[in-house]
Design an enzyme around this catalytic site. Structure first.
Site, PDB file in Angstrom:
ATOM      1  N   HIS A   1      -5.921 -12.909  -4.423  1.00  0.00           N
ATOM      2  CA  HIS A   1      -6.551 -13.619  -3.308  1.00  0.00           C
ATOM      3  C   HIS A   1      -5.913 -14.973  -3.083  1.00  0.00           C
ATOM      4  O   HIS A   1      -5.744 -15.434  -1.965  1.00  0.00           O
ATOM      5  CB  HIS A   1      -8.049 -13.765  -3.577  1.00  0.00           C
ATOM      6  CG  HIS A   1      -8.705 -12.441  -3.743  1.00  0.00           C
ATOM      7  ND1 HIS A   1      -9.188 -11.991  -4.935  1.00  0.00           N
ATOM      8  CD2 HIS A   1      -8.878 -11.447  -2.863  1.00  0.00           C
ATOM      9  CE1 HIS A   1      -9.658 -10.775  -4.777  1.00  0.00           C
ATOM     10  NE2 HIS A   1      -9.494 -10.417  -3.533  1.00  0.00           N
TER      11      HIS A   1
ATOM     12  N   ARG B   1     -11.055  -7.534  11.177  1.00  0.00           N
ATOM     13  CA  ARG B   1     -11.713  -7.044   9.959  1.00  0.00           C
ATOM     14  C   ARG B   1     -13.197  -7.434  10.007  1.00  0.00           C
ATOM     15  O   ARG B   1     -13.614  -8.413   9.383  1.00  0.00           O
ATOM     16  CB  ARG B   1     -11.049  -7.630   8.716  1.00  0.00           C
ATOM     17  CG  ARG B   1      -9.635  -7.103   8.445  1.00  0.00           C
ATOM     18  CD  ARG B   1      -9.057  -7.735   7.191  1.00  0.00           C
ATOM     19  NE  ARG B   1      -7.941  -7.004   6.639  1.00  0.00           N
ATOM     20  CZ  ARG B   1      -6.660  -7.351   6.762  1.00  0.00           C
ATOM     21  NH1 ARG B   1      -6.332  -8.437   7.436  1.00  0.00           N
ATOM     22  NH2 ARG B   1      -5.706  -6.627   6.184  1.00  0.00           N
TER      23      ARG B   1
ATOM     24  N   ARG C   1     -12.353  -3.141  13.907  1.00  0.00           N
ATOM     25  CA  ARG C   1     -12.506  -2.137  12.852  1.00  0.00           C
ATOM     26  C   ARG C   1     -13.958  -2.139  12.394  1.00  0.00           C
ATOM     27  O   ARG C   1     -14.523  -3.205  12.122  1.00  0.00           O
ATOM     28  CB  ARG C   1     -11.591  -2.457  11.673  1.00  0.00           C
ATOM     29  CG  ARG C   1     -11.810  -1.479  10.522  1.00  0.00           C
ATOM     30  CD  ARG C   1     -10.798  -1.648   9.445  1.00  0.00           C
ATOM     31  NE  ARG C   1     -11.031  -2.853   8.650  1.00  0.00           N
ATOM     32  CZ  ARG C   1     -10.248  -3.240   7.650  1.00  0.00           C
ATOM     33  NH1 ARG C   1      -9.164  -2.529   7.355  1.00  0.00           N
ATOM     34  NH2 ARG C   1     -10.510  -4.325   6.974  1.00  0.00           N
TER      35      ARG C   1
ATOM     36  N   ASN D   1      -1.463  -1.445   3.287  1.00  0.00           N
ATOM     37  CA  ASN D   1      -1.942  -2.059   2.040  1.00  0.00           C
ATOM     38  C   ASN D   1      -2.650  -1.019   1.182  1.00  0.00           C
ATOM     39  O   ASN D   1      -2.395  -0.899  -0.019  1.00  0.00           O
ATOM     40  CB  ASN D   1      -2.923  -3.198   2.330  1.00  0.00           C
ATOM     41  CG  ASN D   1      -2.325  -4.249   3.239  1.00  0.00           C
ATOM     42  OD1 ASN D   1      -1.122  -4.335   3.360  1.00  0.00           O
ATOM     43  ND2 ASN D   1      -3.165  -5.026   3.885  1.00  0.00           N
ATOM     44  N   ASP D   2      -3.544  -0.275   1.820  1.00  0.00           N
ATOM     45  CA  ASP D   2      -4.258   0.747   1.067  1.00  0.00           C
ATOM     46  C   ASP D   2      -3.423   2.011   0.891  1.00  0.00           C
ATOM     47  O   ASP D   2      -3.529   2.677  -0.129  1.00  0.00           O
ATOM     48  CB  ASP D   2      -5.591   1.079   1.757  1.00  0.00           C
ATOM     49  CG  ASP D   2      -6.655   0.058   1.394  1.00  0.00           C
ATOM     50  OD1 ASP D   2      -6.771  -0.267   0.199  1.00  0.00           O
ATOM     51  OD2 ASP D   2      -7.341  -0.439   2.293  1.00  0.00           O
TER      52      ASP D   2
ATOM     53  N   ARG E   1      -4.504  -2.701  -5.775  1.00  0.00           N
ATOM     54  CA  ARG E   1      -3.800  -3.790  -5.075  1.00  0.00           C
ATOM     55  C   ARG E   1      -4.313  -5.161  -5.466  1.00  0.00           C
ATOM     56  O   ARG E   1      -3.680  -6.173  -5.175  1.00  0.00           O
ATOM     57  CB  ARG E   1      -3.891  -3.599  -3.556  1.00  0.00           C
ATOM     58  CG  ARG E   1      -5.294  -3.630  -3.026  1.00  0.00           C
ATOM     59  CD  ARG E   1      -5.336  -3.185  -1.581  1.00  0.00           C
ATOM     60  NE  ARG E   1      -5.382  -4.316  -0.658  1.00  0.00           N
ATOM     61  CZ  ARG E   1      -5.838  -4.229   0.584  1.00  0.00           C
ATOM     62  NH1 ARG E   1      -6.254  -3.066   1.057  1.00  0.00           N
ATOM     63  NH2 ARG E   1      -5.861  -5.277   1.359  1.00  0.00           N
TER      64      ARG E   1
ATOM     65  N   CYS F   1      -0.837  -1.911  10.656  1.00  0.00           N
ATOM     66  CA  CYS F   1      -1.586  -3.178  10.599  1.00  0.00           C
ATOM     67  C   CYS F   1      -1.689  -3.739   9.181  1.00  0.00           C
ATOM     68  O   CYS F   1      -2.370  -4.732   8.957  1.00  0.00           O
ATOM     69  CB  CYS F   1      -2.977  -3.021  11.210  1.00  0.00           C
ATOM     70  SG  CYS F   1      -4.029  -1.881  10.308  1.00  0.00           S
TER      71      CYS F   1
HETATM   72  C1  PEP Z   1      -4.604  -1.958   5.029  1.00  0.00           C
HETATM   73  O1  PEP Z   1      -5.173  -1.329   4.149  1.00  0.00           O
HETATM   74  O2  PEP Z   1      -3.377  -1.963   5.184  1.00  0.00           O
HETATM   75  C2  PEP Z   1      -5.388  -2.761   5.980  1.00  0.00           C
HETATM   76  C3  PEP Z   1      -4.817  -3.329   7.019  1.00  0.00           C
HETATM   77  O3  PEP Z   1      -6.709  -2.955   5.723  1.00  0.00           O
HETATM   78  P1  PEP Z   1      -7.250  -3.947   4.586  1.00  0.00           P
HETATM   79  O4  PEP Z   1      -6.090  -4.774   4.100  1.00  0.00           O
HETATM   80  O5  PEP Z   1      -8.308  -4.743   5.221  1.00  0.00           O
HETATM   81  O6  PEP Z   1      -7.755  -2.983   3.553  1.00  0.00           O
HETATM   82 MG    MG Z   2      -7.298  -1.011   4.248  1.00  0.00          MG
END
Ligand code: PEP
Ligand code: MG
Length: 586
Positions: free
Chosen positions: A206, A313, A349, A470-471, A481, A518
């Site tokens: 973070h 978000r 979202r 990211n996920d 992550r 994204c």
């Molecule tokens: C992702 O997972 O790439 C994403 C954009 O959503 P978050 O980072 O909010 O999980």
């Molecule tokens: Mg995500």
């Protein structure tokens, strides 16, 4: 000769350290050490008669830390740093745990030692036994445990607000810490640090994310910076290369000052691209959209010249509070963003609660929260909360161009229920005579490998897709992550990840459905050409990265990069992959 600005009279040995650069750019300044448990702790015996007094001293320190955390939590609520409040709350909960509230008091009683030593002993014990701790919540929070101990230690020393009370920090101070808690980072807003470096942490921590959004150079995982660097020593932080140079000589300093100026000029030049249309050299238009967490993030979005919001978000509206935002409150928040974007698209979202983002009282319900009741799973389990949000989004849709984005889709059934929930909310509004955009598009996030692999199952029923890299990386590579111990394994260039992304883009094109990325990859300028080569025409990223990505788009020739990108998709050796990425960006 001592370097410019180094401590007078001190021997200035020059040395270099390497860590993980988490926020690019160059900072030059004097070290400000953030003391923590890494520092020496006094040990002295107390008499039996003083035990109760020492225990009270300890209790007072805990109380002081509690008050400070409560104050911090309150001060960030609804502020730009509100995403940090849940972590403040975790620290508050740890503070109440017997490991802190009781155990050090017992050590004082049994060993007749001072409170600092009792706390230090307890922390050593916790750290040594961490992997054996039954409580999964505590086990997953080693760094938080250390940070809480550091706060109590600070309170015992009467220096709890080390950063906040330091009179006036020089503009160019660089914070050197063993670790920084999100609560510490909040104080960054009050002091103009030029950068920070820490011994612990990972690229997805973070602290790193906040540094990136604040645009200040930062390096983590340096291991010994806190012990090797002295207060006020001159240091250079090269956040792009992950290099720290301590006590640089004159020529090195001059070289970096030059680089720093070049970076500044580069940033200023980029501002001129704000209103330029994003298109490749061969004239292919590209959409560059922004990611936001709260309505208050709109200002940097406008300054970046983003042509829409690709990811709002919305779950951040639900965090750091005891109650849930009702339909009207949500409606006003969404409406503010929609109207602020003046007709440009706003992708909202639906709440991605779960994993590391929790509503109050929901924090430690499961051992693997990232695999648990998260995002659409949570919404389907709480239909009333979901319905309220969908109604609020639909109501806001009549004030501009709104798109609804469903996170973490994995099964057919989930999509069926999610679409039915949207229809139900529309029906209710119609019956009540409340206006909304009847044609609001509904899209899905592709961030679970199952969805990427079985994409045709979803694509026919969705209006658009957004790849959450990211996920997608976390779930494809089985790497948490937010765990800095495995951060080095988090690899956007893993062939499995790249083939999934390229495959999703290809399939979306075949079905003539818009597709965006994204996740953080969309804002990584080194990957812009690769994604363009995959066929991506729609990027959504933190506004701070947008102009850099635009510049890369403007200097890209799609026919020229095509053969290199084709080779990237066939390469499985990391070194060759890296060489191809460099060639692509040459
Ligand atoms: C992702 O997972 O790439 C994403 C954009 O959503 P978050 O980072 O909010 O999980
Ligand atoms: Mg995500």
């Amino acid at each position: 000769m001592s370097p410019e600005g180094a401590r007078a009279g001190a021997p200035s040995v020059s040395f270099t350290m390497h860590g993980i650069g988490v926020s690019g750019g160059i900072a030059i300044g004097h070290a400000h050490l953030f003391a923590g448990m890494g520092a020496e702790v006094d040990h002295y015996q107390i008499s039996g008669a003083d035990v109760v007094r020492e225990q009270r001293r300890y209790d007072r320190a805990v109380k002081e830390v509690r008050a400070e955390l409560l104050e911090l939590g309150e001060s960030v609520r609804h502020s730009a740093a509100s995403e940090l409040a849940p972590f403040v709350k975790v620290h508050l909960m740890l503070l109440e745990d017997g490991a802190f509230a009781e155990a050090p008091r017992e050590i004082i009683r049994e060993q007749h030692c001072n409170a600092e030593w009792a706390l230090r002993s307890q922390l050593d014990l916790l750290m040594a036994q961490f992997s054996d701790i039954e409580d999964p919540y505590l086990r997953a929070r080693e760094d938080d445990v250390r940070q809480v101990a550091e706060r109590i230690l600070g309170a015992l020393a009467g220096t709890q607000r080390r950063i906040a009370t330091k009179p006036v920090l020089a503009d160019a101070a660089i914070l050197v810490a063993r670790d920084l808690s999100p609560a510490d980072v909040i104080l960054f807003r009050e002091h103009p640090f030029a950068g920070f470096i820490t011994d612990l942490g990972g690229a997805t921590s973070h602290t790193a994310i906040v540094a990136r959004s604040m645009n200040i150079p930062a390096i983590v995982a340096l291991h010994h910076a806190r012990t090797l660097i002295h207060e006020d020593e001159l240091i250079i932080v090269d956040g792009t290369q992950g290099v720290v140079i301590v006590n640089p000589d004159r020529s090195v300093l001059a070289e970096y000052r030059l680089k720093q100026n070049e970076t500044r000029l580069e940033r200023d030049k980029l501002k001129r691209l704000r209103s330029a249309a994003a298109a490749t050299l061969d004239g292919t238009p590209v959409q560059l959209w922004a990611n936001i967490e709260l309505p208050s993030d709109l200002e940097p979005v406008k300054a970046s010249g983003a042509s829409g919001i690709g990811l709002f978000r919305s779950e951040f509206l639900f965090m750091n509070r005891r109650d849930l935002p009702d339909e009207d409150e949500q409606y006003h928040a969404y409406r503010e963003v929609v109207e602020g974007m003046r007709g440009l698209p706003v992708t909202i979202r639906t709440m991605d609660i779960g994993a590391d983002k929790n509503v109050d009282g929901q924090e430690h319900v499961t051992v693997n929260p990232a695999l648990g009741l998260r995002a659409i799973r949570y919404c389907l389990a709480e239909p009333q909360i979901f319905n309220t949000q969908l109604r609020a989004i639909l109501r806001a849709s009549r004030h501009g161009k709104v798109l609804i984005l469903i996170p973490m889709l994995t099964t057919w059934h989930e999509l069926t229920l999610a679409l039915a929930a949207v229809e139900q909310a529309k029906d209710q509004l119609r019956r009540q005579g409340i206006k909304f955009d009847e044609h609001v598009p509904v899209g899905g996030m592709i961030e679970v490998p199952a969805a990427a692999i079985a994409l045709p199952m979803f694509i026919r029923r969705l209006d658009f897709l957004s790849i959450g890299t990211n996920d997608l990386i976390q779930y494809t590579l089985a790497i948490d992550r937010s765990d800095d111990k495995v951060a080095h394994l988090y690899d956007p260039l893993h062939p499995a990840v790249l083939n999934l992304i390229a495959g999703v883009i290809r399939t979306a094109q075949q079905h003539e459905k818009p597709v965006a990325v994204c996740g953080e990859m969309a804002g990584d300028v080194e990957l812009t050409r690769m994604l363009l080569g995959f066929g991506l025409r729609h990027f959504s990223m933190h506004p701070a990265h947008l102009l850099g990505v635009k510049q890369r788009v403007l200097t890209t020739s799609l026919p020229d990069i095509a053969p290199i990108v084709a080779r990237i998709l066939k390469t499985d050796e990391p070194e060759k992959m890296q060489a191809l990425i460099e060639k692509l960006n040459a």
